[in-house]
Design a protein around this motif. Structure first.
Motif, mmCIF file in Angstrom:
data_model
loop_
_atom_site.group_PDB
_atom_site.id
_atom_site.type_symbol
_atom_site.label_atom_id
_atom_site.label_comp_id
_atom_site.label_asym_id
_atom_site.label_seq_id
_atom_site.Cartn_x
_atom_site.Cartn_y
_atom_site.Cartn_z
ATOM 1 N N ALA A 125 15.393 -20.366 2.256
ATOM 2 C CA ALA A 125 15.917 -20.116 0.912
ATOM 3 C C ALA A 125 16.498 -21.381 0.297
ATOM 4 O O ALA A 125 16.340 -21.627 -0.914
ATOM 5 C CB ALA A 125 16.975 -19.018 0.963
ATOM 6 N N ARG A 126 17.154 -22.192 1.109
ATOM 7 C CA ARG A 126 17.700 -23.452 0.574
ATOM 8 C C ARG A 126 16.561 -24.380 0.113
ATOM 9 O O ARG A 126 16.662 -25.031 -0.932
ATOM 10 C CB ARG A 126 18.560 -24.151 1.625
ATOM 11 N N THR A 127 15.500 -24.454 0.895
ATOM 12 C CA THR A 127 14.360 -25.293 0.502
ATOM 13 C C THR A 127 13.701 -24.757 -0.766
ATOM 14 O O THR A 127 13.343 -25.523 -1.671
ATOM 15 C CB THR A 127 13.339 -25.359 1.648
ATOM 16 N N ALA A 128 13.569 -23.433 -0.845
ATOM 17 C CA ALA A 128 12.990 -22.833 -2.051
ATOM 18 C C ALA A 128 13.841 -23.121 -3.280
ATOM 19 O O ALA A 128 13.318 -23.415 -4.370
ATOM 20 C CB ALA A 128 12.833 -21.327 -1.852
ATOM 21 N N GLU A 129 15.144 -23.059 -3.113
ATOM 22 C CA GLU A 129 16.039 -23.360 -4.235
ATOM 23 C C GLU A 129 15.878 -24.816 -4.669
ATOM 24 O O GLU A 129 15.869 -25.132 -5.863
ATOM 25 C CB GLU A 129 17.485 -23.065 -3.845
ATOM 26 N N ALA A 130 15.728 -25.727 -3.698
ATOM 27 C CA ALA A 130 15.540 -27.141 -4.015
ATOM 28 C C ALA A 130 14.238 -27.371 -4.779
ATOM 29 O O ALA A 130 14.133 -28.328 -5.568
ATOM 30 C CB ALA A 130 15.560 -27.975 -2.737
ATOM 31 N N ARG A 131 13.257 -26.492 -4.551
ATOM 32 C CA ARG A 131 11.995 -26.584 -5.286
ATOM 33 C C ARG A 131 12.086 -25.963 -6.677
ATOM 34 O O ARG A 131 11.112 -25.929 -7.414
ATOM 35 C CB ARG A 131 10.879 -25.884 -4.506
ATOM 36 N N PRO A 170 31.087 -1.273 -10.583
ATOM 37 C CA PRO A 170 29.980 -2.110 -11.085
ATOM 38 C C PRO A 170 30.121 -3.591 -10.752
ATOM 39 O O PRO A 170 29.116 -4.307 -10.731
ATOM 40 C CB PRO A 170 30.005 -1.869 -12.599
ATOM 41 N N ARG A 171 31.335 -4.067 -10.496
ATOM 42 C CA ARG A 171 31.499 -5.486 -10.174
ATOM 43 C C ARG A 171 31.565 -5.756 -8.680
ATOM 44 O O ARG A 171 31.697 -6.905 -8.268
ATOM 45 C CB ARG A 171 32.760 -6.038 -10.862
ATOM 46 N N SER A 172 31.494 -4.721 -7.877
ATOM 47 C CA SER A 172 31.525 -4.911 -6.427
ATOM 48 C C SER A 172 30.228 -5.564 -5.966
ATOM 49 O O SER A 172 29.142 -5.210 -6.411
ATOM 50 C CB SER A 172 31.705 -3.563 -5.737
ATOM 51 N N ALA A 173 30.349 -6.520 -5.053
ATOM 52 C CA ALA A 173 29.174 -7.251 -4.562
ATOM 53 C C ALA A 173 28.203 -6.297 -3.876
ATOM 54 O O ALA A 173 28.595 -5.507 -3.013
ATOM 55 C CB ALA A 173 29.595 -8.350 -3.602
ATOM 56 N N ARG A 174 26.930 -6.367 -4.251
ATOM 57 C CA ARG A 174 25.887 -5.567 -3.608
ATOM 58 C C ARG A 174 24.895 -6.452 -2.859
ATOM 59 O O ARG A 174 24.087 -5.959 -2.077
ATOM 60 C CB ARG A 174 25.143 -4.737 -4.664
ATOM 61 N N THR A 175 24.948 -7.753 -3.136
ATOM 62 C CA THR A 175 24.067 -8.712 -2.459
ATOM 63 C C THR A 175 24.882 -9.950 -2.095
ATOM 64 O O THR A 175 25.950 -10.203 -2.670
ATOM 65 C CB THR A 175 22.890 -9.144 -3.356
ATOM 66 N N LEU A 176 24.364 -10.723 -1.141
ATOM 67 C CA LEU A 176 24.907 -12.048 -0.837
ATOM 68 C C LEU A 176 23.775 -13.054 -0.950
ATOM 69 O O LEU A 176 22.612 -12.737 -0.680
ATOM 70 C CB LEU A 176 25.482 -12.110 0.586
ATOM 71 N N THR A 177 24.125 -14.266 -1.320
ATOM 72 C CA THR A 177 23.106 -15.324 -1.337
ATOM 73 C C THR A 177 22.773 -15.716 0.100
ATOM 74 O O THR A 177 23.625 -15.678 0.995
ATOM 75 C CB THR A 177 23.607 -16.560 -2.081
ATOM 76 N N TRP A 178 21.514 -16.125 0.319
ATOM 77 C CA TRP A 178 21.132 -16.595 1.652
ATOM 78 C C TRP A 178 21.920 -17.839 2.045
ATOM 79 O O TRP A 178 22.156 -18.088 3.236
ATOM 80 C CB TRP A 178 19.631 -16.876 1.708
ATOM 81 N N SER A 179 22.360 -18.605 1.061
ATOM 82 C CA SER A 179 23.158 -19.795 1.373
ATOM 83 C C SER A 179 24.547 -19.441 1.899
ATOM 84 O O SER A 179 25.288 -20.318 2.340
ATOM 85 C CB SER A 179 23.280 -20.691 0.141
ATOM 86 N N SER A 180 24.907 -18.154 1.852
ATOM 87 C CA SER A 180 26.149 -17.708 2.490
ATOM 88 C C SER A 180 26.034 -17.737 4.005
ATOM 89 O O SER A 180 27.022 -17.978 4.717
ATOM 90 C CB SER A 180 26.489 -16.277 2.052
ATOM 91 N N VAL A 181 24.824 -17.480 4.512
ATOM 92 C CA VAL A 181 24.655 -17.217 5.936
ATOM 93 C C VAL A 181 24.977 -18.437 6.787
ATOM 94 O O VAL A 181 25.675 -18.338 7.803
ATOM 95 C CB VAL A 181 23.225 -16.709 6.222
#
Length: 263
Positions: A125-131, A170-181
């Protein structure tokens, strides 16, 4: 802040405490990009910033500030208090070290290959974001009640709390970014618990699948400490269910009154 943290804050405020709840950076109504990032170092800094806010607020004695953390925030307040001596008493409810939970699972028995796979996905995911392909993220909860039930009682409890009218916001987190991991991977919420030389109270449900983490933190603590077991309560029961919340608040009330009065 509108969920378990707000509920406990309201109960303690009704008992005379000045209380502050806040959304983590990158989440809820707080600022920060990318949205949905879970950065343990930032979460610890958020707590220090909250202490600074309270310390200069009219009507607050800066020598009598305590911290209460629920679930992952229970781990974060321990990490914060280890190095911030302005936190004069520390309480936790259903405390979790988010890194242990990701690495080992809620019950501590997860196959190590699961987390290694998550790290592979985070790297991609980090590489994809860099692209220029955008920020990758993953869901925190099952997509349906049926899927949640297949995950066992703990997974279903979390789904019911966060994804149904019981406590959904509605403002509660439902996802995390892969860069969290990969940020979470090397964090250790309990690594410096031994530095806390101030009063510590840890409240844990007797039926909580995560209780082993509270026990680990408690065993590492070297200052004045107390563990409170709430009979019959699961990890998520202590977020909002009575009589469990009432029992926890009663113990936290006495603990903070005593611990902060001595400050």
């Amino acid at each position: 802040k509108e969920q378990a943290a707000g509920l406990y804050a309201r109960h303690l405020a009704e008992r005379g405490f000045v209380t502050l709840t806040f959304d983590a950076a990158y989440q809820g109504e707080s600022a920060g990009e990318p949205r949905g990032l879970e950065d343990p170092a930032q979460r610890v800094e958020d707590i220090r910033a909250a202490v600074s806010f309270l310390a200069v607020r009219d009507g607050v004695d800066p020598a009598r500030i305590g911290a209460l953390g629920i679930c992952a925030s229970g781990g974060y307040v321990l990490s914060s208090a280890a190095s911030d001596h302005r936190i004069r008493a520390v309480g936790t409810v259903s405390a979790v070290d988010i890194a242990r939970q990701f690495r080992n699972g809620a019950d501590g028995t997860q196959d190590p290959a699961v987390f290694q796979g998550m790290l592979d996905a985070a790297a991609a995911a980090r590489t994809a974001e860099a692209r220029g392909e955008g920020v990758g993220s993953f869901p925190l909860f099952p997509v349906s009640e049926e899927e949640a039930r297949l995950g066992g009682a703990h997974v279903f409890d979390g789904y019911e709390y966060y994804c149904t009218p019981r406590a959904m916001h509605p403002r509660s987190a439902r996802t995390l970014t892969w860069s969290s991991v990969d940020r979470i991977a090397s964090f250790d919420a309990f690594g410096q618990v031994g530095l806390i030389d101030r009063p510590l109270l840890m409240v844990t449900g007797r039926e909580a699948i995560t209780a082993w983490m509270s026990v680990a933190a408690f065993q590492a603590a070297r200052g004045p400490k107390e563990m409170v077991w709430v009979e019959g309560a699961s990890h998520v029961d202590l977020y909002d269910k009575e009589p469990y919340v009432g029992e926890a608040v009663e113990r936290l009330d006495g603990f903070f009154r005593d611990g902060l009065a001595a400050a």
